[in-house]
Design an enzyme around this catalytic site. Structure first.
Site, PDB file in Angstrom:
ATOM      1  N   LYS A  78       0.843  -1.199   0.000  1.00 14.95           N
ATOM      2  CA  LYS A  78       0.000   0.000   0.000  1.00 14.95           C
ATOM      3  C   LYS A  78       0.877   1.247   0.000  1.00 14.95           C
ATOM      4  O   LYS A  78       1.914   1.296   0.681  1.00 14.95           O
ATOM      5  CB  LYS A  78      -0.911  -0.028   1.228  1.00 14.95           C
ATOM      6  CG  LYS A  78      -1.937   1.098   1.287  1.00 14.95           C
ATOM      7  CD  LYS A  78      -2.847   0.955   2.499  1.00 14.95           C
ATOM      8  CE  LYS A  78      -3.864   2.077   2.562  1.00 14.95           C
ATOM      9  NZ  LYS A  78      -4.790   1.938   3.716  1.00 14.95           N
ATOM     10  N   SER A 158      -9.817   2.423   2.885  1.00 16.61           N
ATOM     11  CA  SER A 158      -8.883   3.121   1.999  1.00 16.61           C
ATOM     12  C   SER A 158      -7.941   2.168   1.258  1.00 16.61           C
ATOM     13  O   SER A 158      -7.293   2.567   0.298  1.00 16.61           O
ATOM     14  CB  SER A 158      -8.045   4.093   2.834  1.00 16.61           C
ATOM     15  OG  SER A 158      -7.228   3.374   3.759  1.00 16.61           O
ATOM     16  N   SER A 182     -10.399   0.168   7.173  1.00 17.00           N
ATOM     17  CA  SER A 182      -9.781   0.274   5.841  1.00 17.00           C
ATOM     18  C   SER A 182      -9.112  -0.997   5.327  1.00 17.00           C
ATOM     19  O   SER A 182      -8.675  -1.039   4.184  1.00 17.00           O
ATOM     20  CB  SER A 182      -8.767   1.423   5.812  1.00 17.00           C
ATOM     21  OG  SER A 182      -9.433   2.654   5.800  1.00 17.00           O
TER      22      SER A 182
END
Length: 495
Positions: A78, A158, A182
């Site tokens: 990420k 997210s 998330s």
């Protein structure tokens, strides 16, 4: 699609150790898939040469024997994790051009264990969002579709890029972060497994901060076993992070027996929300029956302060974001706005932040600054902190009464269409976190497990919440649920 990319971490590990495949072959297969998946917009910084170098090094370790479980396995990272010499932007324009001179502790541990980084994954800007529509790189597209409908769906946020990449078999697993859901919400939207460990189990050092008392890194994987394998490599004490727990990391994979006879599972009555879709109700009831059939005892429990969780979260998280994001000013790194004649440092700050931060980040920073301001601090921030303590006490009381894990829905719906909620009241978007934020406020471990499909063929997930520091026990319960549900559906390849 190469069958190699469809392998789980556990399957690939076993094939690597048996010399049936090399890490370089696995890595090349993933890189080929990534090249052909531009339509998903999951990978935003590609690192093929780093991946090949790491794969060759992993193959050398494998030949020597005694390689760790993650050795040679290709993963995505990420964009919130700082990676040395590789763009690390948190999907924000304000960090454009930022190349860290250091490696985050979590990625360093994964690389030390022999993992291969294929590239950096898209996400909501500064991890603020539930649909991956706030990224400076553009939207991530969910690999799943509603039947024959071509409408682009959100992968959740997210960690949307991580979820989409794992679900589409672009990588074998990915790192995610979870501040209010998330990891778990996008995992549920894409039919994969995602675990948020206990706060302090994984180091936050080198992870771009959103809300420091809530953020926690965790793995996003194809199976519960894979989550256990990857969490073992990510977790551990880090003296560079003052909130990191100095606790031994157990062998999570070895704890996956699937035997949950005698375990007590709590069903919180407060999570039965008005207007909950019938499909989510049924999924929850079916999951309860699966755990009963596996030998667990099921009890209704009460978490009375649940209804205050979202308001408390959306005071505390923006307040901490307001403080954390004050460091992005255009002085030391990242984007700096062009200045006009006579502009001073104040104008530079204002213009840089106006250009660098997206609208959702600006909204949360303004809310956070407001609740921390003189005259409102006690009315909002201090009150939210007290509510947080009550929410944590609810969980403490339930666990003290003998509950081993809590079963809830992971999300209030299946994945929705991109753009469907963007122009609505932002509170509507925030409601996507209704089942997940309590876990962050209380610092507990939570895992999302795919357990079924809705009427349009989209994945739905259930969430299990565990006792603090007992991720092994939680994963074992998740493993039993996974085995009972038998979820094997994959998105049809349209990209």
């Amino acid at each position: 699609m190469s069958d190699l990319t469809k392998l789980t971490l556990a399957e690939a590990r076993d094939k690597l150790r048996a010399r049936e495949v090399s890490s370089l072959e696995l890595t090349e297969a993933c890189l080929t898939e990534i090249e052909g998946a531009g339509a998903l917009n999951a990978f935003v910084h590609h690192t093929p040469e780093i991946a090949r170098d790491q794969a060759r090094a992993a193959d050398a370790r494998l030949i020597q024997g005694e390689a760790p479980a993650m050795c040679g396995l290709p993963i995505g990272v990420k964009d919130l994790f700082c990676t040395k010499g590789v763009p690390s932007q948190a999907a924000s324009r304000i960090l454009q051009g930022f190349l860290p001179e250091y490696e985050s502790t979590v990625t360093q541990q994964l690389f030390d264990a022999g993992s291969v980084m294929l590239g950096k994954l898209n996400m909501d800007e500064f991890a603020m969002g539930s649909s991956n529509e706030t990224s400076t790189y553009g939207n991530v597209i969910n690999p799943w579709r509603r039947g024959n409908d071509d409408t682009g769906l959100t992968p959740g946020g997210s960690s949307g890029g991580s979820a989409a990449a794992v679900a589409a078999d672009l990588c074998l697993a990915a790192t995610g972060t979870d501040t209010g859901g998330s990891i778990r919400q996008p995992a549920a939207f894409t039919g994969i497994v995602g675990i948020k460990p206990t706060y302090g189990r994984c180091s936050r050092w080198g992870v771009v901060a959103f809300a420091s008392s809530l953020d926690q890194a965790g793995p996003m994987t194809k199976t519960v076993r894979d989550a256990a394998i990857m969490l073992g490599a990510m977790a551990g004490h880090d003296p560079k992070d003052s909130t990191s727990a100095d606790l031994a990391v157990p062998d999570f994979e070895a704890m996956l027996t699937g035997d949950i006879r005698g375990k007590v599972i709590g069903i919180p009555k407060e999570y039965r929300m008005d207007g909950m879709p019938a499909e989510i109700e049924k999924l929850w009831a079916d999951g309860t029956d699966m755990l009963k059939s596996a030998g667990a005892e099921v009890r209704e429990i009460s978490l009375p302060h649940t209804k205050y969780a979202l308001p408390a979260y959306y005071v505390i998280a923006p307040a901490e974001a307001s403080s954390n994001l004050a460091r992005y000013d255009g002085v030391r790194y990242g984007h700096r706005a062009a200045l006009g004649q006579g502009d001073g440092i104040t104008e530079m700050y204002e213009k840089t932040r106006a250009e660098g931060f997206g609208h959702e980040v600006q909204r949360r920073v303004m809310v956070g600054t407001y609740v921390l301001s003189a005259g409102f601090y006690d009315a909002y921030y201090n009150r939210a902190r007290k509510v947080r303590a009550l929410i944590k006490r609810d969980f403490d009381d339930v666990f003290a009464a003998g509950i081993d894990a809590i079963l809830t829905p992971a999300t209030p719906s299946a994945a929705f269409g991109l753009g469907e909620m963007k122009d609505a009241d932002p509170v509507q978007m925030y409601l996507n976190d209704v089942f997940t934020v309590t876990v962050n406020l209380a610092g507990l471990p939570g895992v999302a497990v795919p357990t079924g499909l809705d009427g349009q063929g989209l994945p739905l997930g259930l969430q299990l919440i565990g006792r603090p520091w007992e991720e092994g026990d939680l994963l074992n319960t998740a493993y039993a649920l996974e085995q009972a549900a038998g979820f094997v559906a994959k998105p049809g390849k349209w990209w």
